[in-house]
Design an enzyme around this catalytic site. Structure first.
Site, PDB file in Angstrom:
ATOM      1  N   SER A   1      34.487  46.897  36.729  1.00  0.00           N
ATOM      2  CA  SER A   1      35.453  46.479  38.017  1.00  0.00           C
ATOM      3  C   SER A   1      36.862  45.680  36.927  1.00  0.00           C
ATOM      4  CB  SER A   1      35.011  45.499  38.816  1.00  0.00           C
ATOM      5  OG  SER A   1      35.570  45.214  39.856  1.00  0.00           O
TER       6      SER A   1
ATOM      7  N   LYS B   1      27.692  48.067  41.844  1.00  0.00           N
ATOM      8  CA  LYS B   1      29.354  48.084  41.703  1.00  0.00           C
ATOM      9  C   LYS B   1      29.701  48.635  43.118  1.00  0.00           C
ATOM     10  CE  LYS B   1      33.377  48.420  40.312  1.00  0.00           C
ATOM     11  NZ  LYS B   1      34.186  49.373  40.994  1.00  0.00           N
TER      12      LYS B   1
ATOM     13  N   HIS C   1      29.847  45.848  45.332  1.00  0.00           N
ATOM     14  CA  HIS C   1      31.017  44.993  45.038  1.00  0.00           C
ATOM     15  C   HIS C   1      32.222  45.603  45.540  1.00  0.00           C
ATOM     16  CE1 HIS C   1      34.826  44.808  42.633  1.00  0.00           C
ATOM     17  NE2 HIS C   1      34.224  43.640  42.097  1.00  0.00           N
ATOM     18  N   ASN C   2      32.340  46.895  45.750  1.00  0.00           N
ATOM     19  CA  ASN C   2      33.420  47.457  46.355  1.00  0.00           C
ATOM     20  C   ASN C   2      33.380  47.416  47.762  1.00  0.00           C
ATOM     21  OD1 ASN C   2      34.060  48.091  43.654  1.00  0.00           O
ATOM     22  ND2 ASN C   2      35.092  50.130  44.449  1.00  0.00           N
TER      23      ASN C   2
ATOM     24  N   GLU D   1      34.573  43.992  48.585  1.00  0.00           N
ATOM     25  CA  GLU D   1      36.017  43.990  48.088  1.00  0.00           C
ATOM     26  C   GLU D   1      36.805  44.494  49.409  1.00  0.00           C
ATOM     27  OE1 GLU D   1      37.089  45.954  44.506  1.00  0.00           O
ATOM     28  OE2 GLU D   1      38.485  47.276  45.690  1.00  0.00           O
TER      29      GLU D   1
END
Ligand code: 6PG
Length: 484
Positions: A133, A187, A190-191, A194
């Site tokens: 990222s 990940k 994480h997105n 986000e």
């Protein structure tokens, strides 16, 4: 005997912007020589021409690429996630040997990574799915890296990844997340976070703009100010910059010239789809994904534009008080989004057998990545204090923050509803908070309904067992045999 040509200790396949930048980052670190390969060789030539200072070995075939790497060979694939990744893996497997390491640095779906890891492992080659990222700049200057894969692969790969990762408070933003798909799973979360963070910031902007009449440039100042406090984060910082930007052609704020339909490449949707399978309510993240979908339905929006709304134009009386309320509501909703994201990490780890250290994940998100934020330290501390913490939002620091924000959060949601301003992420976060803290939920009624039409049974609060009411008979209750 002629001296053998120097070999590369790491290779990169796929030289679009992310791949090129990652290769340059690798080459800029002491002791690294980077073999590079791209399907169309012009890109390789361009990279070498534009960066003569970098320790690159340009290669034009997979054979040449493999031959230019010292063993165990380590290659990072940086191609668009999907079928292209499988094609590159097949090529590398055909020229690599047991003990070598193939890393997929794309935004792959973690179940694809589980499948690929299993298949590649059978050849004796290590496969590592690594979430990376930080966008283009992160790839070049230091991303946050979330690698999965075997402990053996991490031994070779760890020092290389540590050398190129972002550094937060003296620590590299990379850790071995867990086996096979763990890195890409984290990940993906994480997105998802986000998406929620971005939607919440967008709602805060919209409420302030429509409630107070402030201009984008004035709101940029507000965000810049917020960025000096507990909301300090990369996304708040760039929001100020985006809002301050003036369109050169029209002289208008750029944000007013951009078409209001948000795109998505799918990682937010994956987070929600996976959460549905795991049974984890990630409502804030889901609302953020749906808000992008709704924005991108121009025909439905146009057809609905004359539906009635509040009769009077909405403005707030106390501008400064409202802005502070929005700040608090944003912080509270953000805590909910992270809490939901970490709940999904816990559930995924359990489902897939990963030993994911939640505090370590918060640590590697402190630098390099898109959701980097000051308050990630608080998350690390919360898990360090209570490793078995069942809900992040109940840790003392977050409990205090939510307590402080609670009234303001309600005022903001009420104002949004009265003003007819869509604030799905703010309001769903508050509903989630109220749902969790409720003594009794109407789920009891839902159980009654299920039992009525489907004899799905229910439990009682006052005795053990499983019960069913004879709804079509005399409505007495019988103890049902649990067949599950
Ligand atoms: C990052 C980003 C990056 C990218 C995603 C999301 O961590 O560097 O998350 O992976 O921005 O592709 O993009 P969409 O908003 O297009 O889904």
């Amino acid at each position: 005997m002629a001296e053998e040509a120097a070999k590369a200790n790491i290779g990169v396949v796929g030289l679009a912007v992310m791949g090129s930048n990652l290769a340059r980052n690798l080459a800029s670190r002491e002791g690294n020589t980077v073999a590079v390969f791209n399907r169309s060789p012009e890109k390789t030539d361009t990279l070498l021409e534009e960066h003569p200072e970098a320790e690159f070995i340009g290669t034009k075939s997979y054979e040449e690429f493999a031959a230019s790497l010292s063993t165990p060979r380590t290659a990072i694939i940086m191609v668009k996630a999907g079928r292209g990744t499988d094609a590159v893996i097949d090529e590398l497997v055909s020229v690599f040997e047991p003990g070598d390491i193939i890393v997929d640095g794309g935004n792959a779906l973690f179940t694809d990574t589980i499948r690929r890891e299993k298949a590649v492992r059978e050849t004796g080659i290590n496969f590592v799915g690594a979430g990376i990222s930080g966008g283009e700049e992160g790839a070049l200057k230091g991303p946050s890296i979330m690698p999965g894969g075997s402990a053996e692969a991490w031994e070779t790969l760890g020092p290389i990844l540590k050398s190129i990762a972002a550094v937060a408070e003296g620590e590299p933003c990379v850790t071995h997340v867990g086996t096979d798909g763990a890195g890409h799973f984290v990940k993906m979360i994480h997105n998802g976070i986000e998406y929620a963070d971005m939607q919440l910031i967008a709602e805060a902007y919209d409420l302030i703009r429509r409630g107070t009449g402030k201009t984008p440039a004035e709101i940029a100042d507000i965000f810049a100010e917020w960025n000096t406090g507990e909301l300090e984060s990369y996304l708040i910082e760039i929001t100020a910059e985006v809002l301050r930007q003036v369109d050169a052609e029209t002289g208008k704020p750029l944000v007013d010239v951009i078409v209001d339909q948000a795109g998505a490449k799918g990682t937010g949707a994956w987070t929600v789809q996976t959460a549905l399978d795991l049974g984890i309510p990630v409502s804030g993240i889901a609302e953020a994904v749906f808000a992008r979908s709704l924005s991108s339905k121009p025909a439905q929006r146009a057809a609905s534009s004359d539906l009635p709304g509040p009769a009077e134009a909405w403005t707030v009386d106390d501008t400064d008080g409202f802005i502070e309320d929005v700040r608090l509501a944003l912080y509270a909703s953000k805590i909910i989004a992270y809490s939901q994201g970490f709940d999904e990490i816990v559930a995924g780890a359990e489902q897939y057998g990963w030993d994911i250290q939640k505090g370590e994940i918060a640590k590697i998100w402190r630098g390099g990545c898109i959701i980097r934020a000051q308050f990630l330290n608080r998350i690390t501390e919360a898990y360090a204090d209570q490793p078995g913490l069942v809900a992040l939002l109940t840790a003392p620091y977050f409990r205090d923050a939510l307590t402080q924000a609670e009234q303001a959060w309600r005022r903001v949601v009420i104002a949004a509803v009265q003003g007819g301003i869509p604030s799905p992420a703010f309001s769903s976060s508050l509903a989630y908070y109220d749902g969790l803290r409720a003594d009794r939920l109407p789920a009891a009624l839902v159980q009654g309904q299920r039992d009525f039409f489907g004899a799905h049974t229910y439990k009682r609060i006052d005795k053990e067992g499983t019960f069913h009411t004879l709804w079509s008979g005399d409505r007495t209750e019988i103890e049902a045999v649990d067949t599950h």
